[in-house]
Write a protein that holds these residues in place. Structure first.
Motif, mmCIF file in Angstrom:
data_model
loop_
_atom_site.group_PDB
_atom_site.id
_atom_site.type_symbol
_atom_site.label_atom_id
_atom_site.label_comp_id
_atom_site.label_asym_id
_atom_site.label_seq_id
_atom_site.Cartn_x
_atom_site.Cartn_y
_atom_site.Cartn_z
ATOM 1 N N MET A 124 0.836 -1.177 0.000
ATOM 2 C CA MET A 124 0.000 0.000 0.000
ATOM 3 C C MET A 124 0.885 1.246 0.000
ATOM 4 O O MET A 124 1.874 1.304 0.718
ATOM 5 N N ILE A 125 0.543 2.208 -0.805
ATOM 6 C CA ILE A 125 1.292 3.466 -0.860
ATOM 7 C C ILE A 125 0.870 4.331 0.316
ATOM 8 O O ILE A 125 -0.323 4.558 0.548
ATOM 9 N N ALA A 126 1.858 4.822 1.037
ATOM 10 C CA ALA A 126 1.585 5.607 2.236
ATOM 11 C C ALA A 126 1.067 7.001 1.885
ATOM 12 O O ALA A 126 1.503 7.605 0.907
ATOM 13 N N LYS A 127 0.159 7.476 2.698
ATOM 14 C CA LYS A 127 -0.333 8.840 2.580
ATOM 15 C C LYS A 127 0.732 9.767 3.170
ATOM 16 O O LYS A 127 1.243 9.513 4.266
ATOM 17 N N PRO A 128 1.111 10.841 2.460
ATOM 18 C CA PRO A 128 2.119 11.738 3.004
ATOM 19 C C PRO A 128 1.631 12.426 4.280
ATOM 20 O O PRO A 128 0.435 12.663 4.439
ATOM 21 N N GLU A 129 2.564 12.713 5.142
ATOM 22 C CA GLU A 129 2.245 13.497 6.336
ATOM 23 C C GLU A 129 3.166 14.710 6.376
ATOM 24 O O GLU A 129 4.253 14.687 5.794
ATOM 25 N N LEU A 130 2.710 15.743 7.032
ATOM 26 C CA LEU A 130 3.497 16.969 7.159
ATOM 27 C C LEU A 130 4.053 17.061 8.567
ATOM 28 O O LEU A 130 3.322 16.901 9.547
ATOM 29 N N VAL A 131 5.358 17.348 8.652
ATOM 30 C CA VAL A 131 6.030 17.519 9.932
ATOM 31 C C VAL A 131 6.713 18.885 9.912
ATOM 32 O O VAL A 131 7.471 19.193 8.975
ATOM 33 N N HIS A 132 6.442 19.693 10.930
ATOM 34 C CA HIS A 132 7.015 21.036 10.968
ATOM 35 C C HIS A 132 8.537 20.976 10.932
ATOM 36 O O HIS A 132 9.161 20.236 11.695
ATOM 37 N N LEU A 133 9.141 21.726 10.019
ATOM 38 C CA LEU A 133 10.593 21.809 9.911
ATOM 39 C C LEU A 133 11.110 23.086 10.555
ATOM 40 O O LEU A 133 11.990 23.048 11.401
ATOM 41 N N CYS A 134 10.546 24.227 10.138
ATOM 42 C CA CYS A 134 11.027 25.501 10.670
ATOM 43 C C CYS A 134 10.070 26.621 10.292
ATOM 44 O O CYS A 134 9.190 26.453 9.451
ATOM 45 N N ASP A 135 10.290 27.760 10.916
ATOM 46 C CA ASP A 135 9.599 28.993 10.556
ATOM 47 C C ASP A 135 10.632 29.953 10.003
ATOM 48 O O ASP A 135 11.700 30.146 10.605
ATOM 49 N N LEU A 136 10.318 30.534 8.857
ATOM 50 C CA LEU A 136 11.180 31.542 8.241
ATOM 51 C C LEU A 136 10.532 32.902 8.437
ATOM 52 O O LEU A 136 9.352 33.072 8.118
ATOM 53 N N THR A 137 11.272 33.848 8.964
ATOM 54 C CA THR A 137 10.852 35.247 8.962
ATOM 55 C C THR A 137 11.841 35.955 8.058
ATOM 56 O O THR A 137 13.024 36.087 8.397
#
Length: 153
Positions: free
Chosen positions: A1-14
């Protein structure tokens, strides 16, 4: 089964911006260069400062959609140099976009601003960045852009 992508916070850019330089109308739309003059990067695995180096080569298309095309660099807190290329779009109702253009504070939920940041470095401590797919969601402030960057896993 192909996995559903998940989002993981990497960083905040200002990303701090100088006054836009207006190039005028071109065949694709109204062209602007917005110098990038500094800023910060904050996250669990990535922290540092945006260097006074780079710009957003922006195009305002006929339908009012802003095509964002940025290239700039950061230096991590431990001295690594990282190139950032960030492509995306910003659009919304004409009155909201006009308020952003005047530098007024606007609730980011009233417009769409999404990006695809790519990171590149030769520093082995951050080589993992070279292999990431990321997405960002942003907000335009009077003199800066804030982007929350998520790694797609």
């Amino acid at each position: 089964m192909i996995a559903k992508p998940e989002l993981v916070h990497l960083c905040d850019l200002t990303v701090e911006l100088a006054v836009p330089m207006e190039l005028g109308d071109s065949p694709r739309g109204r062209r602007r260069i917005i110098p990038i003059v500094g800023g910060t990067v904050t996250g669990e695995r990535l922290n540092g400062r945006i260097l006074n180096l780079g710009a957003d080569w922006q195009t305002i298309l006929a339908d009012g959609n802003a095509e964002l095309d940025t290239r700039y660099s950061m230096e991590t807190d431990d001295g690594a140099l990282i190139d950032i290329r960030n492509f995306g779009y910003r659009n919304g109702p004409p009155e909201v976009i006009a308020a952003l253009g005047r530098g007024e504070p606007v609730d980011p939920s009233l417009y769409y601003m999404r990006t695809h940041p790519r990171f590149e470095t030769g520093d082995s401590r951050y080589a993992w960045l070279n292999r990431l797919i990321c997405v960002g969601t942003g907000a335009r402030q009077a003199a800066a852009v804030v982007i929350k960057v998520y790694e797609v896993r």
